[in-house]
Design a protein around this motif. Sequence first.
Motif, short mmCIF file in Angstrom:
data_model
loop_
_atom_site.label_atom_id
_atom_site.label_comp_id
_atom_site.label_asym_id
_atom_site.label_seq_id
_atom_site.Cartn_x
_atom_site.Cartn_y
_atom_site.Cartn_z
N GLU A 188 21.62 63.64 35.67
CA GLU A 188 20.87 64.20 34.07
C GLU A 188 19.27 64.06 34.21
N GLU A 189 18.74 64.61 33.30
CA GLU A 189 17.19 64.94 33.06
C GLU A 189 16.86 63.41 33.26
N CYS A 190 15.85 63.37 34.15
CA CYS A 190 15.13 61.94 34.26
C CYS A 190 13.83 61.90 33.50
N LEU A 191 13.56 60.86 32.47
CA LEU A 191 12.38 60.96 31.86
C LEU A 191 11.52 59.96 32.24
N HIS A 192 11.70 59.33 33.40
CA HIS A 192 10.89 58.20 34.04
C HIS A 192 10.27 58.68 35.30
N GLY A 193 9.55 59.74 34.97
CA GLY A 193 9.05 60.42 36.18
C GLY A 193 7.94 59.71 36.82
N ALA A 194 7.41 58.71 36.27
CA ALA A 194 6.36 57.99 36.93
C ALA A 194 6.86 56.86 37.88
N LEU A 195 8.12 56.65 37.59
CA LEU A 195 9.01 55.69 38.35
C LEU A 195 9.58 56.16 39.65
N GLN A 196 9.38 57.48 40.10
CA GLN A 196 9.91 58.00 41.38
C GLN A 196 11.21 57.88 41.46
N GLY A 197 12.00 58.40 40.71
CA GLY A 197 13.62 58.36 40.82
C GLY A 197 14.27 59.31 40.00
N GLU A 198 15.57 59.19 39.92
CA GLU A 198 16.68 59.90 39.26
C GLU A 198 17.53 59.38 38.52
N GLU A 199 18.13 60.02 37.60
CA GLU A 199 19.31 59.34 36.66
C GLU A 199 20.40 59.97 36.81
N TYR A 200 21.40 59.22 36.93
CA TYR A 200 22.93 59.67 36.95
C TYR A 200 23.78 58.87 35.99
N PHE A 201 24.47 59.70 35.02
CA PHE A 201 25.32 59.42 34.05
C PHE A 201 26.75 59.31 34.49
N GLY A 202 27.42 58.28 33.86
CA GLY A 202 28.91 58.09 34.22
C GLY A 202 29.37 57.05 33.34
N VAL A 203 30.83 57.34 33.02
CA VAL A 203 31.60 56.55 32.05
C VAL A 203 32.92 55.89 32.96
N LEU A 204 32.86 54.51 32.84
CA LEU A 204 33.86 53.87 33.40
C LEU A 204 34.93 53.14 32.56
N MET A 205 36.01 52.91 32.63
CA MET A 205 36.86 52.28 31.75
C MET A 205 37.20 50.83 32.71
N ASN A 206 37.36 49.64 31.60
CA ASN A 206 37.67 48.33 32.36
C ASN A 206 39.39 48.62 32.17
N VAL A 207 39.82 48.30 33.40
CA VAL A 207 41.35 48.53 33.31
C VAL A 207 41.87 47.23 33.66
N THR A 208 41.40 46.12 33.84
CA THR A 208 41.94 44.76 33.85
C THR A 208 41.41 43.86 32.79
N ILE A 209 42.17 42.77 32.70
CA ILE A 209 41.90 41.52 31.85
C ILE A 209 40.88 40.52 32.57
N HIS A 210 39.86 40.22 32.14
CA HIS A 210 38.88 39.18 33.01
C HIS A 210 39.75 37.79 32.88
N ILE A 211 39.92 37.18 33.92
CA ILE A 211 40.61 35.84 34.04
C ILE A 211 39.44 34.87 34.49
N GLN A 212 39.06 33.97 33.46
CA GLN A 212 37.87 33.01 34.11
C GLN A 212 38.52 32.22 35.25
N ASN A 213 37.65 31.97 36.27
CA ASN A 213 38.21 30.99 37.30
C ASN A 213 38.22 29.73 36.85
N SER A 214 39.15 29.01 37.09
CA SER A 214 39.48 27.45 36.74
C SER A 214 38.76 26.66 37.64
#
Length: 214
Positions: A188-214
Amino acid sequence: MSSKVNNKEFWDERYLNKTMPWDINQVAPAFVKYFSKFKPNNSKIAVLGSGLGHDAFFFANIKEGRSNIYGFDFSSFAVEFCNLIKIKEKLQNISFYKVDFFELIKDEKWKNYFDYVIEHTSLCAIDPNRRTEYANLIHYLLKPKGKLAGLFFIRPEKLGGPPFGMTPTSVKELFKEGFKDITELYKEECLHGALQGEEYFGVLMNVTIHIQNS
């Protein structure tokens, strides 16, 4: 951990001295583009590291199917600033919390609570040693089939940080457990030019229920 980025005083000082190169003074265009097509109707949305609230207020002002927005930030200055805007704009559907967002995983209230988690300039700002902890936090916060919408800052690790470097491949590796790609990462267009980097956009789905460690 001794890293300076783990201390809220570090971030408050940046705001007070107005040394905020990550702040683009507007909502990230990638979020406007994506959510103009996929409206987050009646959703609960978490903005981690909400800063001065540009992204959070964008979501709060989407009129269709008004969602509830929750901004979390380490900085007292940032949260106070956002609350003043909230009052000025008379917004009832947005709340800001002054908190180390890593602490949210200790509160059952937030477990599988959100339809969306928004990532923008937080992953690159945290101690790189805590990235797995961050991915686990997002997994904890999201409902099953909830989505992580991320605009990831990409730059060489040798440049140090914050912002700390990552590659698109390392982003995918970080979220490979418990998540499914909805969109491939794309540049994607990066508006943080002074920080010397690029930006990538993505969407991820949570496919499992979080189970708290006992």
